[in-house]
Design a protein around this motif. Structure first.
Motif, PDB file in Angstrom:
ATOM      1  N   UNK A 101      35.343 -51.623 -87.147  1.00  0.00           N
ATOM      2  CA  UNK A 101      36.230 -52.022 -86.823  1.00  0.00           C
ATOM      3  C   UNK A 101      36.308 -52.989 -85.605  1.00  0.00           C
ATOM      4  N   UNK A 102      34.991 -52.767 -84.190  1.00  0.00           N
ATOM      5  CA  UNK A 102      35.313 -53.249 -82.650  1.00  0.00           C
ATOM      6  C   UNK A 102      34.598 -54.894 -84.014  1.00  0.00           C
ATOM      7  N   UNK A 103      33.489 -54.334 -83.953  1.00  0.00           N
ATOM      8  CA  UNK A 103      32.388 -55.771 -85.100  1.00  0.00           C
ATOM      9  C   UNK A 103      33.216 -56.522 -86.082  1.00  0.00           C
ATOM     10  N   UNK A 104      33.930 -56.154 -86.469  1.00  0.00           N
ATOM     11  CA  UNK A 104      34.623 -56.264 -87.373  1.00  0.00           C
ATOM     12  C   UNK A 104      35.884 -57.583 -86.659  1.00  0.00           C
ATOM     13  N   UNK A 144      34.891 -58.781 -83.919  1.00  0.00           N
ATOM     14  CA  UNK A 144      34.266 -59.339 -83.121  1.00  0.00           C
ATOM     15  C   UNK A 144      34.228 -61.442 -84.184  1.00  0.00           C
ATOM     16  N   UNK A 145      33.427 -60.277 -85.641  1.00  0.00           N
ATOM     17  CA  UNK A 145      33.588 -61.345 -86.291  1.00  0.00           C
ATOM     18  C   UNK A 145      34.067 -62.474 -86.801  1.00  0.00           C
ATOM     19  N   UNK A 146      35.289 -61.304 -87.067  1.00  0.00           N
ATOM     20  CA  UNK A 146      37.244 -62.369 -87.604  1.00  0.00           C
ATOM     21  C   UNK A 146      36.939 -63.424 -86.557  1.00  0.00           C
ATOM     22  N   UNK A 147      36.622 -63.410 -85.481  1.00  0.00           N
ATOM     23  CA  UNK A 147      36.651 -64.184 -84.534  1.00  0.00           C
ATOM     24  C   UNK A 147      35.980 -66.248 -84.087  1.00  0.00           C
ATOM     25  N   UNK A 148      35.139 -65.205 -85.037  1.00  0.00           N
ATOM     26  CA  UNK A 148      33.374 -66.632 -85.195  1.00  0.00           C
ATOM     27  C   UNK A 148      34.169 -67.952 -86.039  1.00  0.00           C
ATOM     28  N   UNK A 185      34.483 -63.431 -92.296  1.00  0.00           N
ATOM     29  CA  UNK A 185      35.058 -62.504 -92.664  1.00  0.00           C
ATOM     30  C   UNK A 185      36.670 -61.489 -92.274  1.00  0.00           C
ATOM     31  N   UNK A 186      37.159 -61.296 -93.115  1.00  0.00           N
ATOM     32  CA  UNK A 186      38.884 -61.196 -92.465  1.00  0.00           C
ATOM     33  C   UNK A 186      39.470 -59.614 -92.407  1.00  0.00           C
TER      34      UNK A 186
END
Length: 920
Positions: A116-119, A121-125, A133-134
């Protein structure tokens, strides 16, 4: 089950996921013949996959809900799962996504929290060539799922072959992918599974990298150094050995993708997905087609011939790809950025790092780049040699000819020596430096035949004019005319050409010169010349008429030149026709025939992009004109992106002091201004103005650069600096006289509006209205009429002249704004008027209208202005602070220095406390 056997099983399993049932069965039978135990274990893995409903047969998952999404259709499968098109159906928002099911189950609580933390982070890129990734989650039956941006497109290799992209186009397409991978590497993410299926090209020709973050998310289950699923055919040697993936892994995969783009056949293993241990890659030229028929097909897909393709791939490209595909990761490029930089160096004709920079190699690169630059500078150096050859070999007095030839050959040797790239300075001479040296030697050469001297100076002047050095060109043309003997007749082609170019260069320096009268006097002689000179004369007269404010007459001359060009030379003058079509496109845009201009711009850009290596100058010229057409047609964001991509080539092709580079900066300013990036636009205008101040100080070009810089500075609230620019522009227009009367009037309006913006006083308002109405009352003033009306409306609303604002808004309401920012600007005016009249219903309607178009508006000034007005509709506390934050962020896009926002605070005092908190 450990080590290499497990990794082999996982690699084969990942390859088979995307295969149809028949292909799976054939591969399992093939493996069983060699290693039955391995094949049986792999079959059990596949059976387990089928039990999780991830198998493609029958698509039993279509229509099932996964989280907030409903699966619609199967898009494909690969090394890390199966992908479906899906729609969000929870009623919160309407959204279509690509949803990937990985089938990985049984997550512990800590691992799920890490995902969840990684998701998050990735969503902000955010990157234009990376699919975001949404959303992500876990299904009890189907395991991990990931919702990604849905990209409708074709895989990388298929797109390149279908579009018949040539080698340079393929390299530029690959660079989009490399930039995306470099971006995710900067965020500590390794893709691990780069392959054509994970790289799509959309309808606009833009690359989108998929699955970039899923490997990082899944690695949470295995630990930070685990190797997750990959496709064996595109795997690096270290992946096949079961070692951890690093950025070098992605460098290798990018090398494989580039190899496939360039030559088609895959360098290792069979195309059915099987792989063998990696050896060093074969040379590109040795892999161009497995058979003669295949070779023809591969070359045709790259819009070339087999022999030409082999020559194109030999040398630099072979070395670049070979370095990326080294078996030892330490011998590859140190990063994707280094890999991409070498490809860019190859495209721009610079020495590449993949080859040793020997003297011989640097000499070959210099010759290649120098020859292209000469061609891009309107055949300047070729003109020198051609003029010399004509003078040497076409004289009819043999003894005199021999004497002249000796002197002229000495001159040629001196010019070649001047262009020595390895002289004591240690750097290569530019074309401009060569022309300077040629000019000095031509004038100093004693005993040179006068006609030859004139021909050489003509060629030198033509080259300098093409580089945008009008002052130097004018000197060369004047010297050439003086060099001609008096007995050379007025109708002699050389005298006519020199007289024509002399008029053009003097007009470029000073538009008040009677150029049209001079051309009219020359026209009887021009009419008797060959087609080439008549075409050049029509182009020059078109330029003069456009500058003097007669675009219709200019367009007629360009059309006549194009017709003559087609009749006289057929297909033998493509470059000349291209230049004329550029002028035609520019005139169509000037005449507000935007659709025609943009269609021509797109066609020209397609042709320029297909030009062979070495035509950077032409591509920049075409690209700049296309960008201007895009900006005028409401696509300023596309225009700015195009110009940003062309900027390095513009600096290289034109040189720091060229007026062509100044024109490039002016085009960039237009795109930035149309987008509302006022601070950036002011910088571009200042760079253009600095060049014009040196080369064409009293020209309309310099005055225009000062004016647009003043416009941009006024928007960001630097009123004193803006007024100073307007005053300097007005002084130039005053010196230019009759042809600049309307521009001079416009400068007066700009100064009055700037004074009003700074003071907001009744006296300043009255002065602005008086000057503005004088302008509108003059029937000859048309260019800035709509802008003057808009200025008067804004000033009336600012000062509280409700009746004046209402009258002017009503007068302009008949012209329905077409672009979204125009509609938002109209909503801003309607809201301010309604608020001044106390009409709350009308104010609410205006706000609603503006919100409908806000998302599509490109101009950030308009967006920021609208968001500022929303503060008035906010309540207290957190709601007001949130709207102030939106307005502040929007104005910082317009002006990162913050001056524009601080100016706004005087109109929205409710945000002052918020701003103080933010700065504190």
């Amino acid at each position: 089950m450990q080590g290499a056997r497990f990794q082999r099983l996982k690699a084969e399993f990942n390859d088979l996921i995307g295969q149809p049932p028949d292909a799976r069965a054939a591969r399992l039978a093939q493996l069983a013949a060699v290693d039955p135990e391995f094949a049986a274990e792999l079959a059990r893995w596949m059976a387990a996959l089928d039990e999780t409903d991830l198998a493609p047969a029958g698509d039993p998952l279509v229509g099932r809900a996964v989280g907030a999404y409903v699966l619609e259709r199967r898009l494909g499968a690969g090394g890390m799962g199966v992908v479906y098109a899906a729609s969000r159906r929870d009623g919160a928002i309407e959204q279509r996504v690509a949803l990937k099911l990985t089938g990985r189950l049984h997550l512990s609580g800590p691992v799920q929290q890490r995902i969840e933390r990684e998701r998050a982070f990735l969503a902000r890129l955010s990157h234009p060539h990376v699919a975001r990734i949404l959303d992500a989650g876990t299904s009890p039956e189907l395991g991990h799922w990931f919702a990604m941006e849905l990209v409708e497109g074709t895989d990388l290799a298929t797109h390149a072959d279908t579009a018949r992209l040539d080698v340079n186009e393929r390299l530029r397409l690959w660079l989009q992918l490399a930039d995306a991978v470099a971006y995710v590497h900067r965020h500590a993410i390794v893709h691990r599974d780069l392959k054509p299926g994970n790289v799509l090209v959309d309808a606009a020709g833009d690359v989108k990298l998929l699955d970039f973050g899923i490997a990082k998310l899944l690695s949470a289950d295995d630990g930070a150094t685990a190797t997750v699923g990959f496709t064996a055919r595109y795997a690096s040697p270290e992946q096949l050995r079961g070692e951890s993936a690093t950025t070098a892994t992605d460098v290798y995969a990018l090398g494989l993708l580039l190899y496939e783009l360039l030559v088609g056949p895959f360098p290792f293993g069979r195309m059915d997905g099987s792989a063998r241990p990696r050896a060093e890659t074969p040379l590109l030229r040795d892999r161009v087609g497995a058979s003669a028929d295949d070779l023809v097909h591969v070359a045709a897909a790259r819009s070339t011939t087999p022999n030409a393709l082999r020559r194109r791939l030999r040398g630099e490209l072979e070395a670049i790809v070979a370095r990326a595909l080294r078996t030892d990761a330490a011998e590859r490029y140190g990063s994707v950025g280094e890999f991409a930089a070498d490809v860019r160096r190859h495209l721009s004709g610079e020495p590449v790092d993949a080859l040793p920079r020997s003297l011989g190699y640097r000499a070959r690169v210099f010759v290649r780049r120098h020859r292209a630059a000469v061609g891009g500078a309107a055949l300047a150096a070729a003109g020198l040699l051609a003029g010399l050859a004509v003078a040497v070999y076409q004289r009819d007095q043999a003894l005199l000819e021999r004497d002249r030839a000796e002197r002229q050959n000495a001159l040629l040797v001196s010019l070649v020596d001047a262009a020595d790239p390895y002289d004591l300075r240690g750097s290569s001479l530019t074309v401009a430096e060569m022309l300077d040296a040629a000019s000095a030697r031509t004038r100093a050469q004693a005993g040179l035949d006068p006609r030859l001297r004139a021909q050489l100076l003509d060629a030198i002047g033509h080259g300098l004019f093409a580089l945008g050095r009008s002052s130097d060109a004018a000197v060369a043309f004047a010297a050439a005319l003086r060099a001609l003997p008096a007995e050379v007749a007025p109708a002699d082609p050389l005298r006519v050409r020199l007289s024509l170019r002399d008029v053009a260069s003097r007009f470029e320096l000073d538009p008040t010169t009677p150029a049209l009268a001079s051309l009219a006097a020359l026209w009887p002689s021009i009419a008797r010349q060959d087609a080439s000179l008549r075409i050049e004369a029509l182009g020059i007269r078109a330029h003069v008429q456009r500058t003097l404010g007669a675009p219709e007459a200019a367009l007629a001359d360009v059309e006549a030149a194009l017709a003559l060009c087609a009749i006289a030379r057929g297909d033998g003058n493509a470059d000349e026709r291209l230049a004329l079509r550029l002028k035609r496109m520019d005139l169509l845009s000037t005449l507000h025939r935007d659709d025609e201009a943009l269609a021509e711009a797109d066609a020209l850009w397609s042709e320029a992009s297909a030009l062979p290596e070495g035509f950077d100058g032409m591509r920049v010229w075409v690209g700049r004109q296309r960008a201007s057409a895009l900006a005028m047609a409401g696509r300023a964001d596309d225009a700015e992106r195009l110009l940003a991509a062309l900027a390095p080539a513009a600096e290289r092709s034109y040189g720091a002091g060229s007026t062509r580079l100044a024109a490039f900066h002016s085009s960039l300013e237009l795109a930035q201004r149309k987008r509302g990036h006022a601070r950036s636009a002011a910088g571009s205008a200042a760079r253009a103005g600095a060049i014009y101040a040196t080369n064409l100080p009293d020209s309309v070009y310099h005055a225009y650069a000062l004016r647009i810089e003043g416009d941009d500075l006024r928007v960001v609230g630097e009123y004193a600096a803006a007024d100073e620019r307007f005053a300097r522009a007005a002084a130039i227009y005053a010196r230019l006289g009759g042809n600049a009367v309307e521009d001079l009037a416009w400068c007066a309006i700009e100064r009055a509006f700037t004074a009003f913006e700074a003071k907001r006083s009744t006296g300043a308002y009255d002065a602005l209205v008086r000057i503005g109405e004088d302008y509108l009352a003059d029937a000859g003033n048309d260019r800035y009429r709509a802008t003057v009306e808009q200025m008067l409306v804004e000033a009336a609303l600012d000062i509280g002249d409700t009746a004046g604002a209402q009258r002017r808004l009503a007068a302009s309401a008949a012209a329905r704004p077409a672009a979204a920012e125009d509609r938002v600007a109209a909503a801003v005016g309607a809201f301010r008027l309604a608020r001044s009249q106390g009409d709350r219903a009308a104010a609410a309607a205006a706000i609603a209208a503006g919100r409908r178009d806000l998302g599509e508006a490109v101009n950030r000034v308009v967006v920021a202005t609208f968001l500022t007005l929303l503060v008035y509709e906010a309540g207290a506390g957190n709601e007001r602070a949130a709207r102030c934050a939106l307005a502040r962020d929007a104005w910082l896009e317009v002006d990162p220095d913050g001056t524009a926002w601080r100016v706004q605070l005087r109109d929205v005092p409710a945000c002052a406390a918020f701003d103080a908190t933010m700065r504190g």
